[in-house]
Design a protein around this motif. Sequence first.
Motif, mmCIF file in Angstrom:
data_model
loop_
_atom_site.group_PDB
_atom_site.id
_atom_site.type_symbol
_atom_site.label_atom_id
_atom_site.label_comp_id
_atom_site.label_asym_id
_atom_site.label_seq_id
_atom_site.Cartn_x
_atom_site.Cartn_y
_atom_site.Cartn_z
ATOM 1 N N TRP A 1 51.634 -29.577 -3.637
ATOM 2 C CA TRP A 1 51.014 -28.518 -4.071
ATOM 3 C C TRP A 1 51.581 -29.202 -5.772
ATOM 4 O O TRP A 1 52.035 -29.728 -6.418
ATOM 5 N N ALA B 1 42.557 -26.236 0.162
ATOM 6 C CA ALA B 1 43.534 -26.735 -0.423
ATOM 7 C C ALA B 1 43.307 -26.430 -2.275
ATOM 8 O O ALA B 1 43.402 -26.178 -3.036
ATOM 9 N N LEU C 1 48.359 -25.600 4.697
ATOM 10 C CA LEU C 1 48.476 -25.006 3.459
ATOM 11 C C LEU C 1 48.171 -23.629 3.425
ATOM 12 O O LEU C 1 48.824 -23.216 2.039
ATOM 13 N N THR D 1 43.644 -34.225 -1.417
ATOM 14 C CA THR D 1 44.182 -34.434 -0.261
ATOM 15 C C THR D 1 43.536 -35.240 0.252
ATOM 16 O O THR D 1 42.699 -35.890 0.431
#
Length: 501
Positions: free
Chosen positions: A300, A270, A326, A292
């Motif tokens: 994001w 990530a 992801l 995360t």
Amino acid sequence: MLDIAPLVRVHVDAWIAAQNDMGVCDAIARNAPVGKPTAVSAPHLPKVAGIDSAVPSPTHTATPLPGVPAAPLPPGALIQDRLAGWVSDLTTLHELTERLVRTGSLDDALHELLSAGASLVGARRGMAVLEPADGLGPATTVGFGLAHADLGTIETVPRSATSFGRILEGLPDPVAIPGPVAVPDLLGEAELDPRHREVAARLGYAASYALPLATEAAGRLGAVVWLYDEPAEPSERRRHLVGLYGRYATEHLARLLELERARVQVATVAEELLPSRLPRVPGVQLAARHRTGPQGGGDWYDALPLPEGALGLAVGSVSGTGPSALAAMGRLRASLRAYAVMEGEDPVAVLSDLELLLRLTEPARSATALFAYCEPKQRKIVLAGAGHTPPLIIGDHRTEFVETSLSAPLGMLACWEAPSVELVPAPGETVLLYTDGLLRRTGDPIDRAFARLHAAAVSVPKADRTDPAAVADHVLRTMLPDGLGDTADGEDVVLLAARFE
């Protein structure tokens, strides 16, 4: 066939059922046959850890007085005593393993292992060293009844001179499973390393019992050692119990280790999909915070310089968790960057193209996004959102949410389009973009979470408002005073702060 009373036979059947349920039937084979009553009731028992030899023997096994014939034992008394001891051991193992299985992290499991093992072997202190033989980590050392400085002192001793070091480094084959190492009298050993003797005297321990954390299925994960204040060692019965518990604990640690490695890998992926550093654009200061969740979500952010000194800011969230989310997040972010370079001055067009791409390539997935086209020199921002939370303006004279038009998330409509919003922040004001994970992590209803976010922004100290990183940190600490935690359903949290000069 022995003539055993019906009550005794019922106890035997129940005990056998309990053995089968617990999976430790080898407890029968590991115990020696019962000898004569006089041998069992010897008046001077050897000193072992956790057993007081001064405690008188039970009355039915007491040594008969000289000249007085011993009273006959009731039928099945010895069998009942032995079965009672086995049932007690099984009950203890069941309770300890139940407590262990409720732990959800490596540190908690190691602390529980040390505490339970200390009660089984009759020790007061101990330490666990987690060093998987595959070398993939994580490696950690946990103490029980030992301060952090005490652990550092023990680590100054050469490993080859310690009992747990013999387990960790004694066998060159990482697949081999070593046995336990008992040192009943450390200070009495003539060949003891002088450094180990000095450390033992300083910390006040005189004996140790080390157990490997290793099974054929899990491999070698590390070792655990318990320390005694006086020369002592656990009895054969206690060794057997702690051995059974240690094998179960090793399997549990192996499962937690696999989960921990998966979480680290997801978090690493990530982070690699997000910007490695924020761009430097005259007239604006940027700061970002990204946390995360345990399962790895699809939240994001992005900040990219555009032609003619412009700046594009974006935040978004992809539905789902794990590697697939992801991957989708990476594709969506890369596509938005391309659309922003081509037509960034029109945020509605950027999101419309993103909606079409998502609908054609991933029809089963939805996403939210917010894109802002900024001209720092004019302090002008044009933004559009698709099902995303509204930005927040933080300044000395106002703290308010930006009124954006309502819109469904990307992938929810056949054709997405909503009007953009234009705003002009005053000099020194900060525009805060964020994902809904920040609101959901509070556990409050969404309206109350928005109110908490507004209150957190209002409470930013005046001295911190000149630094967008300090603003983001203050909001994060105020919204989540207990930290992000590691709950299984914890969502990602993203904050992107832009302060205009």
